[in-house]
Enzyme design. Structure first.
Site, PDB file in Angstrom:
ATOM      1  N   LYS A 155     -52.280  39.177  26.910  1.00 60.95           N
ATOM      2  CA  LYS A 155     -53.123  38.349  27.776  1.00 60.95           C
ATOM      3  C   LYS A 155     -54.380  38.010  26.979  1.00 60.95           C
ATOM      4  O   LYS A 155     -55.424  38.642  27.120  1.00 60.95           O
ATOM      5  CB  LYS A 155     -53.434  39.110  29.070  1.00 60.95           C
ATOM      6  CG  LYS A 155     -53.850  38.202  30.210  1.00 60.95           C
ATOM      7  CD  LYS A 155     -53.792  38.927  31.542  1.00 60.95           C
ATOM      8  CE  LYS A 155     -54.532  38.172  32.623  1.00 60.95           C
ATOM      9  NZ  LYS A 155     -54.041  36.821  32.900  1.00 60.95           N
TER      10      LYS A 155
HETATM   11  N1  PMP Z   1     -48.328  34.384  33.654  1.00 66.45           N
HETATM   12  C1  PMP Z   1     -49.573  34.047  33.260  1.00 66.45           C
HETATM   13  C2  PMP Z   1     -49.731  33.021  32.191  1.00 66.45           C
HETATM   14  C3  PMP Z   1     -50.694  34.663  33.846  1.00 66.45           C
HETATM   15  O1  PMP Z   1     -51.925  34.340  33.449  1.00 66.45           O
HETATM   16  C4  PMP Z   1     -50.511  35.619  34.858  1.00 66.45           C
HETATM   17  C5  PMP Z   1     -51.698  36.273  35.507  1.00 66.45           C
HETATM   18  N2  PMP Z   1     -52.114  37.402  34.778  1.00 66.45           N
HETATM   19  C6  PMP Z   1     -49.199  35.947  35.235  1.00 66.45           C
HETATM   20  C7  PMP Z   1     -48.131  35.308  34.607  1.00 66.45           C
HETATM   21  C8  PMP Z   1     -48.936  36.981  36.286  1.00 66.45           C
HETATM   22  O2  PMP Z   1     -49.284  38.241  35.785  1.00 66.45           O
HETATM   23  P1  PMP Z   1     -49.751  39.424  36.739  1.00 66.45           P
HETATM   24  O3  PMP Z   1     -48.727  39.516  37.817  1.00 66.45           O
HETATM   25  O4  PMP Z   1     -49.764  40.607  35.843  1.00 66.45           O
HETATM   26  O5  PMP Z   1     -51.074  39.052  37.276  1.00 66.45           O
END
Ligand code: PMP
Length: 297
Positions: A155
């Site tokens: 991320k």
């Molecule tokens: N894909 C992307 C590109 C994101 O930014 C997020 C948000 N973090 C997600 C998927 C979903 O991830 P999570 O469920 O861990 O928030």
């Protein structure tokens, strides 16, 4: 939207300081090159009135993995950061909140690695969403970054230029959100959420490889195991998605949110009757630690 006011407290490199008085270095690789990693976490007021961070360990473990994937020094302990996060919530009197930890680089205008990283943890109020408004989604003209060019499972802040472009394009065209394909044209994910579709009583979602494998996505899969709903992780095209009975996005901020249409094709199933709706309810129960269906104020 005001993310902070004069008395807001953030956690900054081991200290609790006023957001309005905190400073940063303008010569950081993070600001100039997007070389930083972050998390998006939520806390909820539970059915018993406590404040609980949902999947705190999973989020801080991912933060560490993201930093390591980018060769950023990372010496913090997950439990120590969770403790600091609860203190940020408590000092700001927050229960239902969005929590944003960021690991960033010191001053360095070269591309060389650093000897240390910095961390900040901010939080602001964000209520339980689980909106009934269904989304109108369009295929983005932007594709997700090539995993051979980025650490796509991390991320990383810089990746979000892609998300911003896609989301802004969709909104400028009158849609609620974008759906991005991968470099090979298969469906990947939204700008900040993972995607599932429903067809004939089964769910399908793209596999890891070209997506951020979300913590909410993993939670949806866990819920499906409990509810005996089959889930396939496989590649599929936007054409297949248009033939689906229903679809939804899931992510920490978005929670579980149904789609009305995709590229102007309306899904045939009524949202109330979909697997997505069932999962939305089960997700709400999980995050608020409620007994099934119990109302939470
Ligand atoms: N894909 C992307 C590109 C994101 O930014 C997020 C948000 N973090 C997600 C998927 C979903 O991830 P999570 O469920 O861990 O928030």
């Amino acid at each position: 939207m005001a993310y902070y006011h004069n008395n807001t407290i953030i956690y900054l490199n081991g200290a609790f300081v006023k957001a309005a008085e905190a400073t940063t270095d303008y010569y950081s690789q993070s600001l100039h090159y997007g070389y930083a990693v972050f998390e998006g976490i939520r806390s909820y007021r539970t059915a018993t009135g406590e404040t609980k961070i949902f999947k705190a360990t999973e989020h801080y473990d991912r933060l560490r993995n993201s930093a390591r994937a980018l060769n950023m020094p990372y010496s913090w302990d997950t439990d120590e950061l969770i403790k600091a996060t609860y203190e940020v919530l408590q000092r700001n009197n927050l229960q239902n909140a969005y929590i944003r930890p960021v690991v960033y680089a010191p001053a360095n205008m070269s591309f060389n690695p650093n000897n240390e990283s910095y961390i900040l943890i901010a939080a602001w109020e964000m209520g339980l969403f689980l909106g009934e408004k269904l989304l109108r989604v369009m295929t983005s003209s932007f594709q997700r970054p090539n995993p051979k060019g980025f650490r796509i499972e991390a991320k990383a802040s810089g990746h979000y230029v892609n998300s911003i472009l896609a989301s802004q394009e969709a909104k400028a065209k009158g849609f609620d959100e974008a759906l991005l394909t991968d470099m090979n044209g298969y469906v990947a994910e939204g700008p900040g959420a993972n995607v599932f579709f429903e067809k004939n009583g089964k769910l399908v979602t793209p596999p890891a490889g070209n997506i951020l494998p979300g913590i909410t996505r993993a939670t949806v899969i866990e819920i499906c195991e409990v509810l005996n709903i089959p889930v396939e992780q496989r590649l599929f095209t936007t054409d297949e998605l248009k033939q689906a009975d229903a679809a939804f996005f899931c992510g920490t901020a978005a929670e579980v949110i149904g789609w009305q249409s995709f590229d102007e094709v309306t899904f045939p199933a009524k949202w109330e009757n979909t697997i997505g709706r069932k999962i939305q309810q089960a997700y709400k129960d999980r995050v608020t630690e409620a007994i099934k269906g119990e109302l939470v104020d």
